[in-house]
Design a protein around this motif. Structure first.
Motif, PDB file in Angstrom:
ATOM      1  N   ALA A   1      -4.164  -3.852   6.758  1.00 19.65           N
ATOM      2  CA  ALA A   1      -4.944  -2.938   5.919  1.00 19.65           C
ATOM      3  C   ALA A   1      -6.322  -2.687   6.514  1.00 19.65           C
ATOM      4  CB  ALA A   1      -5.077  -3.509   4.515  1.00 19.65           C
TER       5      ALA A   1
ATOM      6  N   GLY B   1      -2.723   1.158   5.522  1.00 15.81           N
ATOM      7  CA  GLY B   1      -2.047   0.094   6.261  1.00 15.81           C
ATOM      8  C   GLY B   1      -1.966   0.356   7.730  1.00 15.81           C
TER       9      GLY B   1
ATOM     10  N   LEU C   1       0.831  -1.196   0.000  1.00 15.49           N
ATOM     11  CA  LEU C   1       0.000   0.000   0.000  1.00 15.49           C
ATOM     12  C   LEU C   1       0.872   1.255   0.000  1.00 15.49           C
ATOM     13  CD1 LEU C   1      -2.765  -0.961   2.583  1.00 15.49           C
ATOM     14  CD2 LEU C   1      -3.032  -0.725   0.100  1.00 15.49           C
TER      15      LEU C   1
END
Length: 212
Positions: free
Chosen positions: A197, A211, A176
């Motif tokens: 996440a 995250g 991410l």
């Protein structure tokens, strides 16, 4: 700018955009839902223009890179017009100072998307903060115009194919960026996310995937 020079610029734009990969790995990518929008994002930079403490554009002129790599100076209003016409991919430079420039690649897809990629490597941290804040503010104010926003100031996802995520041809996102905003259905379909996440509402129709 003549019709001939504009046509040449558009013809070469795909190669210009490919060359932008050499600018570095730190970027912001915004995918607009409809490429028929009339240069609205350029208008955002106009609103944050001369005399503003958070100025992105410090001059009333931007630069379009032409077929030979030369700089064609244009009024910012003309850049907005060209973006709205969707005649072809464009590469534009904006300035904070005479030494610090922000390069933006504007590309159009067959799905009707308009993708703006901002390369942050030539900016100071404060200037990159400004660009990030302006774009996040624009997305929050008009969420219906955006289908994705990726803010990656570390370069950790520079090699990842975000177009495939937006287009629905992949749902696996193993890494991410600092900020990932996606249209709700696209975010809901994601798989293979990092264990930490978290999904959350950012604005109507847009989901934040982080995250943390």
């Amino acid at each position: 700018m003549t019709a001939e020079s504009l046509a040449a610029a558009c013809e070469q734009a795909a190669a210009d955009l490919a060359d932008l990969a050499d600018l570095g790995d730190h970027f912001i990518e915004r995918v607009l839902v409809d490429s028929s929008k009339e240069g609205g994002e350029v208008d955002v930079f106009l609103r944050h223009g001369p005399g503003r403490p958070d100025a992105v554009v410090s001059l009333d002129t931007a630069v379009l890179l032409d077929v030979g790599g030369e700089h064609v100076r244009l009024p910012v209003e003309r850049v907005a017009e060209l973006v709205g016409l969707s005649l072809g991919d464009l590469t534009v430079k904006w300035w904070f100072t005479p030494d610090d420039d922000l390069v933006c690649g504007i590309a159009y897809s067959g799905y009707g998307w308009e993708k703006h990629t901002y390369f942050l490597d030539a900016l100071t941290a404060r200037e990159a903060d400004t660009v990030t804040d302006v774009l996040l503010g624009e997305v929050r104010a008009r969420p219906g115009e955006t289908t994705a926003l990726v803010v990656d100031r570390t370069g950790r996802t520079a090699e990842f194919d975000w177009d495939a995520v937006v287009g629905g041809t992949t749902t696996a996102v193993p890494l991410l960026p600092e900020t990932l905003l996606l249209a709700g259905p696209t975010a809901d379909a994601l798989s293979g996310l990092p264990a930490a996440a978290v999904r959350g509402a950012f604005a109507p129709g847009l989901t934040s995937v982080s995250g943390r």
